[in-house]
Design a protein around this motif. Structure first.
Motif, short mmCIF file in Angstrom:
data_model
loop_
_atom_site.label_atom_id
_atom_site.label_comp_id
_atom_site.label_asym_id
_atom_site.label_seq_id
_atom_site.Cartn_x
_atom_site.Cartn_y
_atom_site.Cartn_z
N GLY A 160 0.90 -1.08 -0.14
CA GLY A 160 0.16 -0.02 -0.11
C GLY A 160 1.00 1.21 0.02
N MET A 161 1.82 1.24 0.81
CA MET A 161 2.68 2.22 1.04
C MET A 161 3.34 2.80 -0.54
SD MET A 161 4.63 2.01 4.50
CE MET A 161 6.27 3.10 3.95
N MET A 435 6.53 14.82 1.05
CA MET A 435 5.68 13.98 0.96
C MET A 435 6.27 12.56 1.19
SD MET A 435 2.80 12.73 0.22
CE MET A 435 1.51 14.03 -0.56
N ALA A 436 7.41 12.29 0.97
CA ALA A 436 8.26 10.97 0.93
C ALA A 436 8.38 10.75 2.09
CB ALA A 436 9.67 11.15 0.33
N ALA A 437 8.85 11.76 3.22
CA ALA A 437 9.21 11.57 4.60
C ALA A 437 7.80 11.02 5.43
CB ALA A 437 9.56 12.61 5.23
N GLY A 441 7.02 8.02 7.38
CA GLY A 441 6.64 8.16 8.83
C GLY A 441 5.19 7.13 9.09
N ALA A 442 4.29 7.47 8.13
CA ALA A 442 2.95 7.08 8.31
C ALA A 442 2.99 5.19 8.24
CB ALA A 442 1.98 7.48 7.34
N LEU A 445 4.53 4.24 11.60
CA LEU A 445 3.55 4.21 12.51
C LEU A 445 2.41 2.89 12.38
CD1 LEU A 445 2.76 7.97 13.06
CD2 LEU A 445 3.73 6.15 14.62
N GLY A 446 2.04 2.59 11.06
CA GLY A 446 1.25 1.58 10.73
C GLY A 446 2.06 0.10 11.10
N LEU A 447 3.26 0.13 11.16
CA LEU A 447 3.97 -1.21 11.19
C LEU A 447 4.03 -1.40 12.83
CD1 LEU A 447 6.84 -1.43 8.72
CD2 LEU A 447 4.72 -2.86 8.85
N ASN A 448 4.29 -0.31 13.47
CA ASN A 448 4.40 -0.20 14.87
C ASN A 448 3.20 0.50 15.72
OD1 ASN A 448 7.17 -1.30 15.07
ND2 ASN A 448 7.40 0.03 13.80
#
Lengths: 574, 91
Positions: A160-161, A435-437, A441-442, A445-448
């Protein structure tokens, strides 16, 4: 072809479409990157706004929230709250911010309140609201992948990322807008097709909104039957059971409404249309497209709930044997969304409101939408479509949020505050990097996911309602409110709301750190934490007014700016 | 009658705008927080087809009304802008 193969094909095709759009709509200027060149047709923007708005939660969870957790009528807070905000947006916010005509929400607050402090505080509020929201989307992507495509959560999230990275970094708002339009088509089709079939099967009425008020095969009204069935099982009546108190429902609805009108990722969508007039009609179109799903959802909620009960208890007192449960039931047990425990060892499943005897021990909210096509015996491609639809809903909202975050960083923090001398090309590069960052980052946070990721989307609304909405509203409708007032108001509103949520749910949602406990008895006049935004907003207004009274009026040019945004154009009648 | 000045035109526009916001905002409040939450019990005694009226407002009717309100507002404002000569020229 097996179900998994079909799902891969359908989801793969939808992803190929998004990538194709991304390649076709690269952004060449910051104006394209931030606001799609302000050339989007109001109907197209309405569709993009609808996709931007409807998140994984709207698509996958809302019908279940209404039908199960909130037991029917109580769930109306989401339906009214998440649509009523568009009336406020169309009348009180969007036209004037469109007239202002720049790129971001903090930019308006910074200019209107003639202060870099106000701009930075607005950026902070924006980031708190949007990050809370985006974590839920990233989780939604991971979960949708793992449920439908049988990948693990991490692989799903990473795929998705990559997709979001591709079109958001390349195309900014321009790429996001066109993919959101495509994503809207996918998700609305995926939502309505199973709804039409379930409505047809239960009531013979193809339009779910009418089916909800129609009669069943035995001649009784669907809602009456559901009321009676739930009463028999020991639940409250479907059509009248309140969420908390009347006051709590009103506060919850109002919080979601004003939060909607204060969420930056929604507001910036209205910067992309050519005129003020287009901003107003576009809000109307957005609500039309949203309403297709939002008026279908309560029908899905009631019908799917009744369907599940009737599967378990086809005739009164005649319960489904554990051995005879249908295939879809077993499949969803494996995912942990359904679970049975034959407590009385009679080989049959008794569903009831009493936790002592209830044998359907797990009944996840998401099941109402996810299992719908299988319960209705629909072909595999429909099930695959639901997977693609859920992903489209999560991806489109995530992209919109990421743009709001990255433009606040590259435009408001860098260009307008820290490095005003950078060139257009450098800013475009900075916006891509931001945007890349933001995507990375999102993803992290999605993984952890921090403990609070589940079910906190509603919190983002409370925070937006308490911080940004009052500053925007007063910025347009009052010439007197000062920078000191607005800054103090935003800080007070967001702190009070966060403090209230933390004291009941734990600091940063860490269990055990809540100092008042999550008990309704300790709720302020019976208002639950998710519904507190409206109180936070009231605090914000009160603080803003008090501080404004003690400070000098805004300078002349700010008063002129306000005069200017209130009318769409200078008078042409000379 | 003398031609209104720029600031008079703006004033008329803003006054009309506020009037419409008040009217439509009142309807917005009545159908959602009113019919859908505060007065839901008395309304539920009225049955239309398979719906209790209060329940219908809360889960269907309020949303339809919201759409109508936005389009009415968009329309009256566009008309007002035409009348006062405040239309935008598209860039």
């Amino acid at each position: 072809m097996s179900l998994t193969e079909t799902t891969y094909w359908v989801v793969g095709a939808s992803f190929a479409l998004y990538i194709w759009i991304a390649i076709r709509s690269r952004a060449g200027t910051t104006r394209e990157f931030y606001v799609a060149g302000k050339g989007i047709h109001p109907v197209a923007n309405g569709m993009a706004t609808a996709a931007d708005w409807m998140s994984a939660a709207s698509f996958i969870s809302m019908a279940g929230l209404i039908g199960l957790s909130y037991n029917g009528y109580g769930g109306s807070v989401f339906l009214m709250g998440w649509t009523g905000g568009y009336v406020i947006l169309a009348m009180l916010i969007a036209p004037y911010l469109r007239k202002y005509g720049k790129f971001t929400v903090p930019e308006f607050i910074g200019d209107r309140y003639y202060s870099d402090t106000a701009r930075v505080v607005a950026v902070i509020c924006l980031i708190i609201c949007s990050v809370t929201y985006v974590i839920g989307q990233m989780k939604g992507i991971g979960v949708a992948f793992s449920r439908f495509l049988e990948t693990d959560y991490e692989t799903g999230l990473l795929s998705g990322m990559v997709i979001v990275f591709f079109y958001a970094v390349l195309g900014g708002m321009k790429g996001i807008t066109y993919t959101q339009i495509a994503q809207f088509c996918v998700l609305i089709f995926a939502y309505t097709v199973p709804a039409i079939f379930i409505s047809l099967q239960l009531t013979g009425q193809p339009i779910p909104q009418l089916g909800l008020g129609s009669t069943l095969a035995d001649g009784t009204y669907l809602l009456e039957k559901l009321d009676q069935t739930l009463l028999d099982l020991g639940f409250q009546e479907y059509t009248t059971s309140l969420r908390g108190s009347t006051l709590n429902m009103a506060a919850f609805t109002a919080s979601l409404m004003i939060g909607t009108a204060g969420l930056p990722h929604v507001i910036i969508r209205f910067f992309t249309v050519p005129t003020v007039r287009a901003a107003r009609t576009s809000a109307g179109w957005a609500l039309v497209f949203i309403a297709i799903l939002y008026t279908t959802a309560p029908a899905v909620a009631a019908m799917a709930r009744l369907n599940i009960i009737q599967t378990l208890e086809p005739q009164p007192g005649q319960y489904l044997a554990v051995e005879e449960r249908p295939e879809w039931f077993k499949n969803w047990e494996q995912t942990g969304l359904l679970g049975i425990d034959d407590k009385n060892q009679d080989g049959r499943i008794q569903y009831s409101a009493d936790p002592q005897t209830n044998e359907l021990v797990t009944l996840d909210n998401d099941i109402l939408v996810l299992a719908n096509p299988e319960i209705a015996n629909l072909p595999n491609w429909v099930i695959a479509l639901v997977a693609a639809g859920g992903l489209a809903a999560a991806l489109s909202t995530a992209a919109g949020l990421l743009l709001a975050i990255s433009s606040a960083i590259s435009h408001d923090l860098l260009k307008r505050t820290l490095l005003p001398d950078i060139t257009e090309r450098q800013e475009l590069m900075a916006s891509r990097l931001a945007m890349a960052a933001a995507v990375l980052g999102a993803g992290y946070l999605g993984l952890n996911p921090p403990g609070f990721a589940a079910g906190t989307v509603a919190l983002a609304f409370g925070l937006a309602a308490a911080s940004l909405f009052p500053a925007l509203l007063l910025g347009i409708f009052s010439k007197r409110v000062t920078r000191e007032g607005a800054v103090a108001g935003m800080l007070a509103g967001i702190s009070v709301t966060l403090a209230y949520v933390f004291q009941h749910k734990g600091v940063m949602f860490i269990p055990g750190t809540s100092f008042l406990g999550d008990l309704p008895a300790n709720w302020f006049i019976g208002i639950e934490p998710n519904a507190f935004g409206v109180v936070g907003a009231a605090v914000n207004f009160a603080v803003t007014f008090t501080v404004t009274r003690c400070t000098a009026a805004p300078p002349e040019e700010v008063q002129r700016l306000i005069e200017d945004i209130r009318v769409p154009a200078a008078s042409s009648r000379d | 009658m003398a031609k209104p000045s720029e600031s008079e035109v703006r004033e008329i526009y803003w006054r009309e705008n506020r009037r419409w916001m008040l009217i439509l905002g009142a309807i917005w409040f009545v159908v959602s927080l009113g019919c859908g939450v505060l007065w839901v019990e008395p309304l539920n005694t009225i049955q239309i087809g398979g719906f209790k009226l209060g329940f219908w407002f809360a889960q269907q009717g309020a949303i339809y009304t919201f759409i109508i309100l936005i389009f009415i507002y968009a329309r009256v404002m566009a008309r007002l802008e035409r009348r006062l000569g405040l239309e935008e020229r598209e860039a």
